[in-house]
Design a protein around this motif. Sequence first.
Motif, PDB file in Angstrom:
ATOM      1  N   GLY A   1       0.816  -1.201   0.000  1.00  0.00           N
ATOM      2  CA  GLY A   1       0.000   0.000   0.000  1.00  0.00           C
ATOM      3  C   GLY A   1       0.850   1.252   0.000  1.00  0.00           C
ATOM      4  O   GLY A   1       2.080   1.210   0.018  1.00  0.00           O
ATOM      5  N   LEU A   2       0.164   2.382  -0.023  1.00  0.00           N
ATOM      6  CA  LEU A   2       0.842   3.664  -0.021  1.00  0.00           C
ATOM      7  C   LEU A   2       1.368   3.984   1.372  1.00  0.00           C
ATOM      8  O   LEU A   2       0.690   3.775   2.375  1.00  0.00           O
ATOM      9  CB  LEU A   2      -0.131   4.755  -0.462  1.00  0.00           C
ATOM     10  CG  LEU A   2       0.429   6.166  -0.590  1.00  0.00           C
ATOM     11  CD1 LEU A   2       1.355   6.262  -1.788  1.00  0.00           C
ATOM     12  CD2 LEU A   2      -0.711   7.181  -0.710  1.00  0.00           C
ATOM     13  N   LYS A   3       2.597   4.499   1.433  1.00  0.00           N
ATOM     14  CA  LYS A   3       3.187   4.976   2.679  1.00  0.00           C
ATOM     15  C   LYS A   3       3.352   6.486   2.581  1.00  0.00           C
ATOM     16  O   LYS A   3       3.968   6.985   1.635  1.00  0.00           O
ATOM     17  CB  LYS A   3       4.551   4.319   2.925  1.00  0.00           C
ATOM     18  CG  LYS A   3       4.492   2.815   3.129  1.00  0.00           C
ATOM     19  CD  LYS A   3       5.877   2.249   3.411  1.00  0.00           C
ATOM     20  CE  LYS A   3       5.823   0.755   3.622  1.00  0.00           C
ATOM     21  NZ  LYS A   3       7.153   0.176   3.919  1.00  0.00           N
ATOM     22  N   VAL A   4       2.797   7.194   3.550  1.00  0.00           N
ATOM     23  CA  VAL A   4       2.834   8.654   3.520  1.00  0.00           C
ATOM     24  C   VAL A   4       3.594   9.173   4.734  1.00  0.00           C
ATOM     25  O   VAL A   4       3.287   8.820   5.873  1.00  0.00           O
ATOM     26  CB  VAL A   4       1.406   9.248   3.515  1.00  0.00           C
ATOM     27  CG1 VAL A   4       1.470  10.777   3.478  1.00  0.00           C
ATOM     28  CG2 VAL A   4       0.618   8.729   2.323  1.00  0.00           C
ATOM     29  N   ASN A   5       4.588  10.010   4.479  1.00  0.00           N
ATOM     30  CA  ASN A   5       5.296  10.708   5.552  1.00  0.00           C
ATOM     31  C   ASN A   5       4.855  12.165   5.517  1.00  0.00           C
ATOM     32  O   ASN A   5       5.114  12.878   4.544  1.00  0.00           O
ATOM     33  CB  ASN A   5       6.809  10.600   5.359  1.00  0.00           C
ATOM     34  CG  ASN A   5       7.572  11.318   6.457  1.00  0.00           C
ATOM     35  OD1 ASN A   5       7.092  11.447   7.581  1.00  0.00           O
ATOM     36  ND2 ASN A   5       8.765  11.790   6.137  1.00  0.00           N
ATOM     37  N   VAL A   6       4.160  12.587   6.571  1.00  0.00           N
ATOM     38  CA  VAL A   6       3.722  13.979   6.683  1.00  0.00           C
ATOM     39  C   VAL A   6       4.762  14.696   7.537  1.00  0.00           C
ATOM     40  O   VAL A   6       4.861  14.476   8.736  1.00  0.00           O
ATOM     41  CB  VAL A   6       2.327  14.080   7.322  1.00  0.00           C
ATOM     42  CG1 VAL A   6       1.839  15.521   7.266  1.00  0.00           C
ATOM     43  CG2 VAL A   6       1.337  13.154   6.626  1.00  0.00           C
ATOM     44  N   VAL A   7       5.563  15.545   6.904  1.00  0.00           N
ATOM     45  CA  VAL A   7       6.692  16.161   7.603  1.00  0.00           C
ATOM     46  C   VAL A   7       6.437  17.650   7.811  1.00  0.00           C
ATOM     47  O   VAL A   7       6.116  18.386   6.878  1.00  0.00           O
ATOM     48  CB  VAL A   7       8.012  15.942   6.825  1.00  0.00           C
ATOM     49  CG1 VAL A   7       7.915  16.446   5.400  1.00  0.00           C
ATOM     50  CG2 VAL A   7       9.184  16.606   7.539  1.00  0.00           C
ATOM     51  N   SER A   8       6.517  18.074   9.060  1.00  0.00           N
ATOM     52  CA  SER A   8       6.408  19.504   9.355  1.00  0.00           C
ATOM     53  C   SER A   8       7.777  20.163   9.180  1.00  0.00           C
ATOM     54  O   SER A   8       8.816  19.530   9.351  1.00  0.00           O
ATOM     55  CB  SER A   8       5.900  19.715  10.782  1.00  0.00           C
ATOM     56  OG  SER A   8       6.880  19.335  11.734  1.00  0.00           O
ATOM     57  N   PHE A   9       7.765  21.451   8.849  1.00  0.00           N
ATOM     58  CA  PHE A   9       9.024  22.171   8.663  1.00  0.00           C
ATOM     59  C   PHE A   9       8.788  23.659   8.857  1.00  0.00           C
ATOM     60  O   PHE A   9       7.651  24.138   8.841  1.00  0.00           O
ATOM     61  CB  PHE A   9       9.610  21.898   7.270  1.00  0.00           C
ATOM     62  CG  PHE A   9       8.865  22.572   6.147  1.00  0.00           C
ATOM     63  CD1 PHE A   9       9.272  23.811   5.659  1.00  0.00           C
ATOM     64  CD2 PHE A   9       7.748  21.974   5.589  1.00  0.00           C
ATOM     65  CE1 PHE A   9       8.583  24.436   4.633  1.00  0.00           C
ATOM     66  CE2 PHE A   9       7.042  22.595   4.565  1.00  0.00           C
ATOM     67  CZ  PHE A   9       7.464  23.821   4.082  1.00  0.00           C
TER      68      PHE A   9
END
Length: 287
Positions: free
Chosen positions: A164-172
Motif C-alpha cells: 500500500g501507499l506509505k505517507v510521511n507527513v513532515v512539518s518544517f
Amino acid sequence: MEDLGELVVVTGMTGAGRSTAAKELEDLGFFVVDNLPSELVTEVVRLVDEKKGRAQPIAVVVDVRGGINFEALREDLAQHLPTRRSSMLFLEADDDILVRRQEAARRPHPLQDGGRLLDGIHREREVMTQLRGDADVVIDTTPLNVHQLKDKVAAAYGKPEAVGLKVNVVSFGFKYGVPVDADLLADMRFLPNPFWVPELKDLTGQDPRVATFVKDRDDARSFLERYLPVIETVGHGYLREGKRFMTVAIGCTGGKHRSVAMSEEIAARLRARGVDAEATHRDLGRE
C-alpha cells in the motif's frame, strides 16, 4: 501465488549516503549488490531468483562509476520484471555537504576529471536530474547523521511485504528552507500563530493546548476537509503508476507550532482512512 521479493535500486549523489543505505537494506534482509552497471540489474535478479528464490528482496546500488543508462534500466524493469515490486531510492545532499564528505573521505569525485571537486558534483547533478524526478523515494541527507539516515531507510523499506501507499507527513519551518524531497507542500501561515499567545509560545504543536488553538477554527477545519481528498487522489495515482511512497510537507514560519499540529492531524486522519501514514517533524527543537 508466489510471494515475490522487492527490488530496490539505490542511487543518488556521490557522498550522499548510498553505502549507508545499502548496509541498512542488508540488515533488513535484502540481498545487496554494490557498484553494479545498470545493464546488469536484470541479470542479477535472474541469478538471485535461481539461487535464493523469488521471495528474496534485492537491492542494487548503481551510480556514475558503473556508467549510467537509467532510461534503459527503467525499460528493462518494466519489460523483464513485471511482477516483482520495484522502486528507486535516490539520495542527495547540498553541494557544501557533499564537498565536505568527499574531502573527509580523501577520494576524488568520479566525474571530477582533473578539475575541481565541485565541478564533478555539478556534472553528476546534471546526469542525475531526470532520475531524481522519477525516483520513488528521495532522501535529502544534508541534515542527517548515519543513524538518522538508517532510520529513514528502515521506515521506507522495513516492511517489504507491504504494497500500500506509505505517507510521511513532515512539518518544517520556512525559515530553514523547504524540504527538497516533498511531493506535496502546504503552507500553514494562513492560520493564527500561537507564538504570539504568551501561554502557548514556549509549547509545541504536539501539546494538546496548541493543537486545539491551531485546529479548532473554521479555516483549519475547511483546509483539512479539502486537502485530505487531494492527498488521497494523488496517492491513488501514485499507486497506479507503481510509486508507493509520498512525502507531504506542511510548513509554518519556524516549524514549531502550526505545521506540527496540522501534520499530526493529517497523519491521524489518513490512518483513520486506512493509509500507512506517520508524522515527522524536521525542525522541531531548532528554535
